[in-house]
Design an enzyme around this catalytic site. Structure first.
Site, PDB file in Angstrom:
ATOM      1  CD  GLN A  13      47.316  45.920  35.524  1.00  0.00           C
ATOM      2  OE1 GLN A  13      47.186  46.416  34.412  1.00  0.00           O
ATOM      3  NE2 GLN A  13      48.460  45.941  36.192  1.00  0.00           N
ATOM      4  CG  HIS A  14      46.524  48.668  40.187  1.00  0.00           C
ATOM      5  ND1 HIS A  14      47.866  48.364  40.140  1.00  0.00           N
ATOM      6  CD2 HIS A  14      46.261  49.397  39.067  1.00  0.00           C
ATOM      7  CE1 HIS A  14      48.396  48.898  39.054  1.00  0.00           C
ATOM      8  NE2 HIS A  14      47.445  49.517  38.377  1.00  0.00           N
ATOM      9  CG  ASP A  38      42.536  45.247  33.339  1.00  0.00           C
ATOM     10  OD1 ASP A  38      43.753  45.448  33.553  1.00  0.00           O
ATOM     11  OD2 ASP A  38      41.649  46.039  33.722  1.00  0.00           O
TER      12      ASP A  38
END
Length: 469
Positions: free
Chosen positions: A73-74, A225
């Site tokens: 992520q991110h 994820d």
């Protein structure tokens, strides 16, 4: 492969590697798998992910009807008008945007306003803070950015082409998408990125496919994820997943969105149309490996040492903020060891304090998601460190609830494969895949319960003394 068997593949493009699992679309049984490593860095050229993907899938996808990609992520992937990547992607664990996060929270009404707008209070991990950093520190590169994607978005785009797409789960970790409203907050993006908003991926519904790869394979929407892990585990009411990987995460599935103004809980969406309140620590399995390295032992001997100490490590308390920390939000923090005395400074107590310190950080996350409507009937403990004997012994004591260990598996890749099977079937709900429970850990009794409470309290007191949080 039999004549009636339909195969799907799931990809986990994580911080450290690409894992691929090919599964029977009906049962979820793993047929074959592959893996390739990533560079060990906090910024990476996305081409490295594609190289790892092609290596991990080499000869693996014959007969596969659908594929899904789950990613860390991110991460901030910036693409120019020509389709080329503008700069290496900044990953979730890159903390250079910590000041940008503080500035953005102040500029847009404070923590409560952010929680109400996008479900989360941004910290250095979030994409929106990285975009502010880019606009301030590399303005020439920022001016070249035409599209912004997340790691799984970019890989899916490479597979399918056309316009980039994403899903609610991964989009909810950007800081400019509202899970509750199911829409981007382009005003926030524009403010963060110096007055303009690059193109963003189209947000697909959970079962909606992204398209087809060049060879005709169906490609699902993909997800983040943690969302993929929850999908693989079939997490339901009362189940809280604690994942012990590079980072530590605590999350459960909810029917209602979370909006935590303290920032301890991120109000993410999941991969099924529901929500995924989540608490995250930067420091998990690496706390154990770093301590083992300090003690000059392997992980098996580390376990033996930790199990040789009594609960509470004779008063030693470790705040394991070795790489800074996300929860609590302490990006510049370092680790601290409290309660040192000549009599308790033994390898056994230090190993035990490392295990307890890592798990106490996750126990704080467990308390935080509980406060946001998640019932905690049991903990599903996953990730590499869940295989540690000392972690298995200490986790029920620290968490104070029943703990089970699912069958060892690449849960993120399995979740991506389950999503691919869902997109292929086009049904209202994902296919029923069995989640095997390998171990039910013994529940603590008597003195162990009380010691667990004392260990957690010492951790809280140490955190307040050192960081006033």
């Amino acid at each position: 492969m039999t004549d009636n068997e339909v195969l799907v593949a799931g990809v986990d493009s994580s911080t450290q590697s690409t894992k691929v699992m090919v599964c029977d679309a009906r049962t979820g049984a793993v047929v074959r798998s592959g893996r390739a490593e990533h560079p060990d860095a906090t910024e990476v050229d996305p081409a490295e992910w594609w190289t790892a993907f092609t290596s991990a899938t080499d000869g693996l996808l014959d007969g596969v009807s659908a594929i899904g990609v789950a990613g860390q992520q991110h991460g901030m992937v910036t693409v120019g008008e020509d389709g080329d990547v503008v700069r290496p992607a900044l990953l979730w664990n890159d903390t250079r945007s910590a000041q940008a996060a503080t500035d953005l929270v102040d500029e847009l009404g404070g923590p409560r306003a952010w929680a109400e707008a996008v479900g989360s209070v941004p910290v250095a991990s979030f994409t929106v803070t990285k975009l502010r950093w880019l606009a301030e520190h590399e303005p020439d590169k920022a001016d070249r950015v035409a599209k912004v994607m997340l790691p799984h978005d970019w890989l899916t785009w490479r597979l399918v082409g056309g316009d980039p797409v994403t899903d609610r789960g991964d989009a909810s970790g950007t800081g400019y998408f509202s899970p509750a409203e199911r829409a981007y907050r382009r005003d926030i993006l524009t403010h963060a990125f110096g007055g303009r908003a690059p193109e963003l991926p189209w947000v697909l519904e959970p079962v909606e496919p992204a398209g087809h790869a060049f060879d005709g394979t169906l490609v699902s929407a993909g997800t983040g994820d943690n969302m993929a892990a929850a999908l693989a585990l079939g997490a339901g009411d009362g189940d809280v997943v604690v994942s012990l990987g590079t980072s530590g995460t605590v999350f459960g599935v909810s029917e209602t969105p979370a909006a935590d103004p303290t920032g301890a809980v991120a109000g993410f969406a999941d991969a099924t149309g529901r929500f995924l309140p989540l608490a995250c620590t930067l420091n998990a399995a690496r706390v154990l490996t770093a301590t083992a390295h300090l003690l000059d032992v392997d992980l098996q001997e580390f376990d033996r040492l930790a199990l040789g100490a009594d609960p509470g490590a004779d008063g030693l308390t470790l705040l394991p903020y070795l790489d800074g920390e996300r929860t609590p939000n302490l990006p510049d923090a370092a680790g601290s060891l409290f309660g040192m005395r000549r009599t308790n400074m033994t390898p056994e107590n230090l190993a035990r304090a490392a295990v307890e310190g890592m798990l106490c950080g996750l126990a704080a996350g467990l308390d935080a998601v509980r406060e946001h409507g998640i019932s905690v009937r049991r903990v599903l403990l996953i990730g590499g460190a869940a295989q540690s004997e000392s972690v298995r012994a200490v986790a029920p004591i620290v968490f104070g609830v029943p703990v089970v260990i699912p069958q060892p598996s690449e849960h993120v890749a399995i979740g991506a494969a389950r999503q691919a099977a869902w997109a292929l079937a086009g049904t209202a709900e994902p296919p029923e895949w069995e989640t095997g429970i390998a171990v039910r850990l013994p529940e603590p009794t008597g003195d162990a319960v009380e010691e667990g409470e004392r260990v957690r309290q010492r951790h809280v007191e140490a955190r307040r003394r050192a960081h006033n949080v």
